[in-house]
Design an enzyme around this catalytic site. Structure first.
Site, mmCIF file in Angstrom:
data_model
loop_
_atom_site.group_PDB
_atom_site.id
_atom_site.type_symbol
_atom_site.label_atom_id
_atom_site.label_comp_id
_atom_site.label_asym_id
_atom_site.label_seq_id
_atom_site.Cartn_x
_atom_site.Cartn_y
_atom_site.Cartn_z
ATOM 1 N N ASP A 9 22.470 18.670 -13.233
ATOM 2 C CA ASP A 9 23.118 17.415 -13.638
ATOM 3 C C ASP A 9 24.621 17.685 -13.629
ATOM 4 O O ASP A 9 25.176 18.159 -14.615
ATOM 5 C CB ASP A 9 22.611 17.028 -15.043
ATOM 6 C CG ASP A 9 23.109 15.654 -15.479
ATOM 7 O OD1 ASP A 9 23.731 14.950 -14.667
ATOM 8 O OD2 ASP A 9 22.851 15.298 -16.654
ATOM 9 N N HIS B 79 23.262 17.346 -23.434
ATOM 10 C CA HIS B 79 21.795 17.280 -23.526
ATOM 11 C C HIS B 79 21.229 18.495 -22.811
ATOM 12 O O HIS B 79 21.911 19.112 -21.987
ATOM 13 C CB HIS B 79 21.263 15.971 -22.935
ATOM 14 C CG HIS B 79 21.653 15.717 -21.499
ATOM 15 N ND1 HIS B 79 21.005 16.298 -20.422
ATOM 16 C CD2 HIS B 79 22.647 14.954 -20.962
ATOM 17 C CE1 HIS B 79 21.571 15.884 -19.297
ATOM 18 N NE2 HIS B 79 22.580 15.080 -19.586
ATOM 19 N N ARG C 69 34.349 11.242 -15.338
ATOM 20 C CA ARG C 69 33.415 12.094 -16.082
ATOM 21 C C ARG C 69 33.426 13.451 -15.390
ATOM 22 O O ARG C 69 33.464 13.525 -14.158
ATOM 23 C CB ARG C 69 31.996 11.489 -16.081
ATOM 24 C CG ARG C 69 30.948 12.374 -16.740
ATOM 25 C CD ARG C 69 29.681 11.618 -17.185
ATOM 26 N NE ARG C 69 28.862 11.100 -16.115
ATOM 27 C CZ ARG C 69 28.735 9.822 -15.801
ATOM 28 N NH1 ARG C 69 29.425 8.903 -16.484
ATOM 29 N NH2 ARG C 69 27.947 9.422 -14.813
ATOM 30 N N TYR D 5 36.231 5.897 -19.574
ATOM 31 C CA TYR D 5 35.939 4.785 -18.664
ATOM 32 C C TYR D 5 36.732 3.577 -19.138
ATOM 33 O O TYR D 5 36.539 3.102 -20.259
ATOM 34 C CB TYR D 5 34.435 4.460 -18.693
ATOM 35 C CG TYR D 5 33.575 5.710 -18.638
ATOM 36 C CD1 TYR D 5 33.149 6.230 -17.416
ATOM 37 C CD2 TYR D 5 33.226 6.399 -19.814
ATOM 38 C CE1 TYR D 5 32.389 7.394 -17.365
ATOM 39 C CE2 TYR D 5 32.478 7.559 -19.764
ATOM 40 C CZ TYR D 5 32.055 8.056 -18.545
ATOM 41 O OH TYR D 5 31.319 9.202 -18.504
ATOM 42 N N HIS E 231 25.403 4.512 -15.598
ATOM 43 C CA HIS E 231 24.314 4.876 -14.681
ATOM 44 C C HIS E 231 24.327 3.941 -13.473
ATOM 45 O O HIS E 231 23.317 3.327 -13.121
ATOM 46 C CB HIS E 231 22.960 4.844 -15.399
ATOM 47 C CG HIS E 231 22.778 5.986 -16.357
ATOM 48 N ND1 HIS E 231 21.766 6.048 -17.281
ATOM 49 C CD2 HIS E 231 23.489 7.126 -16.527
ATOM 50 C CE1 HIS E 231 21.866 7.179 -17.985
ATOM 51 N NE2 HIS E 231 22.908 7.846 -17.549
ATOM 52 N N HIS F 140 17.047 14.904 -18.762
ATOM 53 C CA HIS F 140 17.284 14.873 -20.212
ATOM 54 C C HIS F 140 16.098 15.599 -20.830
ATOM 55 O O HIS F 140 15.086 15.003 -21.172
ATOM 56 C CB HIS F 140 17.401 13.437 -20.734
ATOM 57 C CG HIS F 140 18.600 12.722 -20.167
ATOM 58 N ND1 HIS F 140 18.698 11.360 -20.092
ATOM 59 C CD2 HIS F 140 19.764 13.195 -19.650
ATOM 60 C CE1 HIS F 140 19.865 11.019 -19.544
ATOM 61 N NE2 HIS F 140 20.533 12.126 -19.266
ATOM 62 N N GLU G 257 29.657 17.048 -20.887
ATOM 63 C CA GLU G 257 30.038 15.967 -19.975
ATOM 64 C C GLU G 257 30.845 14.854 -20.632
ATOM 65 O O GLU G 257 30.401 13.704 -20.696
ATOM 66 C CB GLU G 257 28.784 15.370 -19.338
ATOM 67 C CG GLU G 257 27.676 14.989 -20.320
ATOM 68 C CD GLU G 257 26.525 14.247 -19.639
ATOM 69 O OE1 GLU G 257 26.821 13.276 -18.908
ATOM 70 O OE2 GLU G 257 25.369 14.612 -19.851
ATOM 71 N N ASP H 249 27.903 11.664 -9.899
ATOM 72 C CA ASP H 249 27.004 12.337 -10.850
ATOM 73 C C ASP H 249 25.664 12.486 -10.154
ATOM 74 O O ASP H 249 24.912 11.511 -10.018
ATOM 75 C CB ASP H 249 26.885 11.466 -12.117
ATOM 76 C CG ASP H 249 25.976 12.072 -13.177
ATOM 77 O OD1 ASP H 249 25.228 13.014 -12.891
ATOM 78 O OD2 ASP H 249 26.026 11.576 -14.325
ATOM 79 N N GLU I 298 31.143 16.911 -15.608
ATOM 80 C CA GLU I 298 29.894 17.377 -16.214
ATOM 81 C C GLU I 298 29.488 18.714 -15.609
ATOM 82 O O GLU I 298 29.335 18.833 -14.390
ATOM 83 C CB GLU I 298 28.785 16.340 -15.963
ATOM 84 C CG GLU I 298 27.425 16.772 -16.489
ATOM 85 C CD GLU I 298 26.387 15.652 -16.415
ATOM 86 O OE1 GLU I 298 26.508 14.762 -15.550
ATOM 87 O OE2 GLU I 298 25.458 15.679 -17.245
ATOM 88 N N HIS J 6 29.368 7.584 -24.682
ATOM 89 C CA HIS J 6 28.097 8.339 -24.618
ATOM 90 C C HIS J 6 28.262 9.712 -25.256
ATOM 91 O O HIS J 6 29.383 10.148 -25.548
ATOM 92 C CB HIS J 6 27.632 8.481 -23.160
ATOM 93 C CG HIS J 6 28.620 9.170 -22.258
ATOM 94 N ND1 HIS J 6 28.845 10.530 -22.275
ATOM 95 C CD2 HIS J 6 29.445 8.681 -21.291
ATOM 96 C CE1 HIS J 6 29.747 10.847 -21.359
ATOM 97 N NE2 HIS J 6 30.140 9.737 -20.762
ATOM 98 N N ASP K 132 0.818 -1.213 0.000
ATOM 99 C CA ASP K 132 0.000 0.000 0.000
ATOM 100 C C ASP K 132 0.855 1.268 0.000
ATOM 101 O O ASP K 132 0.413 2.334 0.419
ATOM 102 C CB ASP K 132 -0.962 0.001 1.189
ATOM 103 C CG ASP K 132 -0.224 -0.140 2.516
ATOM 104 O OD1 ASP K 132 0.997 -0.424 2.494
ATOM 105 O OD2 ASP K 132 -0.862 0.030 3.570
HETATM 106 N N1 GLY Z 1 23.065 11.973 -14.974
HETATM 107 C C1 GLY Z 1 22.694 11.490 -16.239
HETATM 108 C C2 GLY Z 1 23.460 12.145 -17.310
HETATM 109 O O1 GLY Z 1 24.515 12.659 -17.054
HETATM 110 O O2 GLY Z 1 23.022 12.268 -18.415
HETATM 111 MN MN MN Z 2 24.949 13.381 -15.136
HETATM 112 MN MN MN Z 3 24.027 14.532 -18.149
#
Ligand code: GLY
Ligand code: MN
Ligand code: MN
Length: 494
Positions: free
Chosen positions: A328, A404, A449, A432, A300, A411, A428, A317, A451, A400, A63
């Site tokens: 982000d 964005h 990374r 890796y 992720h 996103h 970003e 991140d 960003e 990647h 619930d």
């Molecule tokens: N945190 C997800 C990305 O960097 O797109």
């Molecule tokens: Mn991110």
């Molecule tokens: Mn991002």
């Protein structure tokens, strides 16, 4: 009796007053949402109607539901934060039988004392009028037989349904019922082609006007129109987004001071999120990613369950969500305060790539230019370090994209064509190198990374997350500073 009523009423008003005291006032204004509805109307085809549904309530277990989060398009257009609601926008004014004209209607959750006692205040139709500025507001159940004559429109605009929600048997006007009513009224279940067997169990009334209405359904126009609106941020949005970003940068700063090798990934996550709450941010904009060493190679990674980060790089991140707008921001730092030569070589290469990417974020340039610029630096650098033999091979270590939009979604929607003023994007790049990669083992388990959240302006990119240091030397310097958390300890549970 009278005095009892008076006392109860007095109590009631006090509690209402209290509940509204001291709450934030810096939300998007009713005028903002109204202006966005006007802007959308201007993009709608003639003789069209647009129907938006609130986000679904999703069950977590038994619930207990997941914390409710409004659909970003719905929030953008209404400011309404509750479920089980429908927004209808008409391209031209409609006139009621009594001669009143209206061009939009919000259907909301009905007020219900018992439901509100358990699950909180509902705005109701009066609140939708007085707080959100709608002239026409009704209860959700009124949508079920709303009397909207869908056959009168050349286009019926909606967004594709995820159909991933429950039908609550206790609520006859929940999202399931509202969507089902719309589908029934518009012939949604009719086959598009004669041989369509997608809904074999539905009774299809092909003798009615429904096939004509069905032919006018369109799920593409709203998606594009909303992307065009949402990719450019207004000053009101920029204020909230900037706040979310600055809060997130403060989280990164605090952890740079507090970090030590005995910390767990979970504890590190907790410090970021504590800082967010301290600044009044309600949520995280997406599940927090804290990965030490090889864990950082999972793009992720959200388990965040390594007990000691040791001497690894820690990739963090995370983004605060403030009044709906999400940051982000990623920083990657050495848990022991000092980059090893290999960690530094990779880190500084990603930094150079990010610098090149940010420099490309200029009005008029193609959206893909930040990626092109950053990728060139990384490709050349990985060859130079001997990690790959050819630049084409480098993609496996930078798998990647670079940018964005951010906004109400992490996103965020947009056309993703050309940079324009008042867009906010991420830059970003990352490298890796998982354990077992086909290169010298000294690089294995290094993941970086960096960003940042960049505002595009006519005079060039502005880094809204610049308060969190990015240069390797600046990170090492801040990590020397004492944190208030250093001396914070809790009793053991043994
Ligand atoms: N945190 C997800 C990305 O960097 O797109
Ligand atoms: Mn991110
Ligand atoms: Mn991002």
């Amino acid at each position: 009796m009278k005095s009892l009523f008076t006392a109860i009423f007095a109590l009631f008003s006090i509690s209402i007053t209290f509940s509204q005291q001291g709450t934030p006032t810096d939300y998007l204004s009713a005028d903002f949402h109204k202006n966005q509805r006007e802007a959308l109307r201007a993009k709608m085809p003639e003789k069209s109607v647009a129907v938006f549904f609130a986000n679904a309530v999703r069950n977590r277990a038994n619930d207990v539901d997941y914390i409710y989060h409004q659909d970003p398009d719905f929030y953008y257009l209404t400011g309404y934060k509750e479920p089980n609601a429908v927004l209808v926008i008409f391209s031209e004014a409609q006139v009621t039988a009594s001669g009143n004209s209206y061009n939009e209607v919000l259907y909301v959750q009905e007020k219900n004392a018992r439901a509100e006692q358990w699950n909180g205040y509902r705005l109701g139709t009066e609140g939708a009028k007085t707080k959100l500025g709608f002239n026409a507001a009704f209860n959700g159940k009124d949508f079920l037989n709303s009397g909207i004559d869908f056959s009168a429109f050349d286009k019926i605009l909606y967004k594709e349904f995820a159909d991933d929600y429950r039908n609550d048997p206790r609520d006859s006007a929940d999202l399931f019922d509202l969507v089902e009513s719309f589908k029934t009224q518009t012939g949604y279940y009719l086959p598009v082609e004669q041989n369509n067997t997608a809904f074999p169990n539905r009774e299809l009334n092909t003798s009615s006007i429904l096939p004509k209405i069905r032919a006018n359904l369109d799920a593409k126009i709203l998606k594009t129109a909303m992307a065009e609106l949402r990719e450019i941020k207004s000053p009101e949005e920029l204020a909230l987004l900037t706040k979310a970003i600055r809060i997130s940068a403060m989280g990164q700063r605090e952890i740079m001071k507090a970090m030590h090798p005995n910390m767990s990934e979970t504890e590190i996550q907790g410090i970021h999120e504590f800082v967010y709450k301290k600044y009044g941010s309600e949520f995280e904009g997406y599940p927090s990613i804290v990965g030490a060493g090889n864990n950082g190679c999972v793009l992720h990674y959200i388990e965040n369950n390594k007990l000691k980060v040791g001497d690894e790089l820690v990739l963090m991140d995370l983004g605060a969500e403030y009044h709906g707008y999400t940051a982000d921001v990623t920083r990657t730092i050495p848990a022991n305060g000092k980059f090893s030569p290999e960690q530094k070589a990779i880190y500084d290469l990603v930094y150079e790539a990010q610098e090149a990417g940010i420099a490309a974020a200029r009005v008029g340039r193609p959206f893909g230019d930040t990626d092109k610029a950053a990728r060139k630096v990384i490709n050349e650098g990985l060859v130079k370090l001997g990690i790959v033999k050819t630049e084409a091979e480098a993609r496996k270590y930078f798998p990647h994209g670079t940018s964005h939009h951010i906004g109400l979604d992490v996103h965020d929607p947009g056309k993703y064509e050309t940079f324009e003023a008042n867009m906010v994007i991420t830059v970003e790049p990352g490298i890796y190198i998982p354990e077992g990669s086909d290169c010298d083992p000294k690089w294995h388990g290094i993941a970086v990374r960096i960003e940042d959240d960049i505002l595009i302006t006519p005079t060039g990119p502005v880094n809204l997350s610049a308060e969190a240091p990015r240069k390797s030397a600046e990170i090492e310097a801040l990590m020397q500073e004492k944190s208030v958390l250093t001396d914070f300890s809790l009793p053991g549970l043994d």
